[in-house]
Design an enzyme around this catalytic site. Structure first.
Site, short mmCIF file in Angstrom:
data_model
loop_
_atom_site.label_atom_id
_atom_site.label_comp_id
_atom_site.label_asym_id
_atom_site.label_seq_id
_atom_site.Cartn_x
_atom_site.Cartn_y
_atom_site.Cartn_z
N PRO A 108 6.21 -5.32 -1.28
CA PRO A 108 7.42 -5.14 -0.14
C PRO A 108 6.80 -4.06 0.90
O PRO A 108 6.52 -2.71 0.75
CB PRO A 108 8.90 -4.71 -0.64
CG PRO A 108 7.43 -5.33 -2.10
CD PRO A 108 6.24 -5.58 -2.38
N CYS A 109 6.96 -4.42 1.78
CA CYS A 109 6.30 -3.29 3.04
C CYS A 109 7.83 -3.01 3.98
O CYS A 109 7.78 -2.10 4.51
CB CYS A 109 6.31 -4.41 4.52
SG CYS A 109 7.88 -5.44 5.05
N THR A 110 8.63 -2.81 3.06
CA THR A 110 9.66 -2.08 3.69
C THR A 110 9.58 -0.59 3.58
O THR A 110 10.24 0.27 4.41
CB THR A 110 10.95 -1.99 2.56
OG1 THR A 110 11.33 -3.66 2.61
CG2 THR A 110 12.06 -1.43 2.97
N PHE B 243 7.21 1.14 4.76
CA PHE B 243 6.10 1.15 6.00
C PHE B 243 6.97 0.56 7.27
O PHE B 243 6.14 0.70 8.43
CB PHE B 243 4.75 0.87 4.99
CG PHE B 243 4.68 0.91 3.83
CD1 PHE B 243 3.94 2.25 3.48
CD2 PHE B 243 4.23 -0.24 2.80
CE1 PHE B 243 3.69 2.21 2.91
CE2 PHE B 243 4.33 0.00 1.91
CZ PHE B 243 3.43 1.85 1.61
#
Length: 391
Positions: free
Chosen positions: A96-98, A100
């Protein structure tokens, strides 16, 4: 070309953007049925039930595990895919990129890089270490490489090296590989044999938000209008019209402009202060350029919106959001790829995915370097890119 199926483990799979890239990586021909790809996703994992249902609908041969990766052992993943340690050709996935992403960067824990979800990178490394695939592909938002997240990124690279791999990483702009979207993603790729992975050269060139120098030896960027023009007469979708507080203002913004149109420096209404909002606020797409990044969870007045306006129930012209069929094209999903859920859930799944063609380019080059696919010459790549531009 090897005529056998090579198993792939997919982590943090979401709706299956990278999985789609894996199973459709062979080119030429640039096909929608994945002709020639030796790879098959044996098992896919995610905690998002709706997204995993989407993946299962499109990959009926893939075993899915709807589980929290932090409470799922590598052995459970291997068993679900009918695999033993060392049998997987690839492990792929995008944690999950949240933590960054620049979205929500006003949250203190994100500015300080203390988001607890960042530890999911360690889970990715753990599965690599314990499953011992021949190679891996990890993708994430560009923000992962920012100085703010240096400790997490350095730990990721160190962990992959300690697991016996030689990771290479690079931020790729999707538009430079034929995707009609100015979306930047970082890819980390490594091989178990210690040989360095070499990223493929870009095939397209054009103006981006940062670059104005164009390489005319390459194919021009694919514009969003060329990618979706044949969908213009498609059916309207619930929730596509931009209404509410700024609905009228959004409709007045010209293509390629944003809320700045309504400042004293432009010709709209003098409503907003200069540079007082995020760039995507009231942003209308420019039909002659690639789209800006499609976001997973945009606010009600966050674009990019379609450049054409449509009448609302009262006959007033309003901006509209991109429809599902259009978003799929912008992300280079096959037209036949189906999504589960309502509009918000679908946009979240699409916005969280990697552009399929960008993933295909990376996976294809890795499979060539591993010796599973015959290297395709620059002419063949250019032809495939040109075919993509007219799909």
């Amino acid at each position: 070309m090897v005529n056998r199926e090579l198993p792939v483990i997919s982590l943090f799979s979401g709706a299956g953007g990278l999985d789609c890239a894996v199973e459709r990586c062979a080119e030429p021909p640039l096909s929608h049925d994945g002709s020639g790809s030796p790879l098959r996703v044996a098992v896919a994992t995610d905690y998002d039930e709706t997204a995993l249902k989407t993946l299962a609908n499109n990959f009926p041969h893939t075993k899915t595990l709807c589980r929290d990766i932090q409470s799922t052992t590598t052995q459970e993943i291997l068993e679900a895919g009918g695999l033993s340690k060392g049998e997987a050709t690839l492990v792929v996935g995008g944690p999950p990129c949240t933590p960054f992403s620049k979205s929500g960067f006003w949250i203190e824990e994100k500015r300080q890089s203390s988001d607890p979800d960042a530890s999911l990178l360690d889970e990715y490394v753990r599965v690599i270490r314990e499953s011992e695939p021949e190679a891996f592909v990890l993708e994430n938002v560009q923000g992962l490489t920012y100085k703010t997240h240096k400790a997490q990124f350095d730990r990721l690279i160190a962990g992959l090296r300690e697991a016996g791999y030689n990771p290479s990483y690079k931020v790729l702009l999707a538009a430079e590989y034929g995707v009609p979207q100015l979306r930047r993603r970082v890819f980390v790729v490594g091989r178990r044999d210690g040989k360095e992975y070499r990223f493929p050269a870009s095939t397209h060139s054009g103006e981006s938000e940062r670059d104005r120098i164009i390489d005319h030896s390459k194919i021009p960027f694919v514009s969003v209008s060329s990618a979706i023009s044949d969908l213009a007469d498609g059916p309207a979708e619930d929730g596509e019209i931009v209404e509410g507080t700024y609905g009228e203002l959004a409709a007045e913004v010209p293509p390629g402009q944003n809320y700045l149109w309504h400042t004293e420096r432009y010709d709209g209404r003098n409503v907003f202060e200069w540079r007082s909002r995020y760039w995507t606020f009231l942003l209308r797409a420019d039909p002659d350029r690639p789209s800006t990044t499609l976001q997973a969870q945009p606010g009600p007045w966050v674009g990019p919106f379609h450049w054409e306006s449509v009448p609302n129930a009262d006959g007033d012209m309003r901006a509209r959001r991109f429809r599902t069929s259009e978003m799929k094209r912008i992300m280079t999903f096959p037209d036949e790829f189906t999504f589960v859920g309502g509009r918000r859930e679908v946009q979240r799944q699409i916005g969280n995915a990697v552009p399929v063609h960008l993933g295909k380019v990376v996976v294809r080059s890795l499979m060539e370097q591993l010796g599973y696919l015959s290297p395709s010459g620059s002419q063949a790549r250019q032809q495939s890119a040109k075919q993509l531009s007219i799909l």
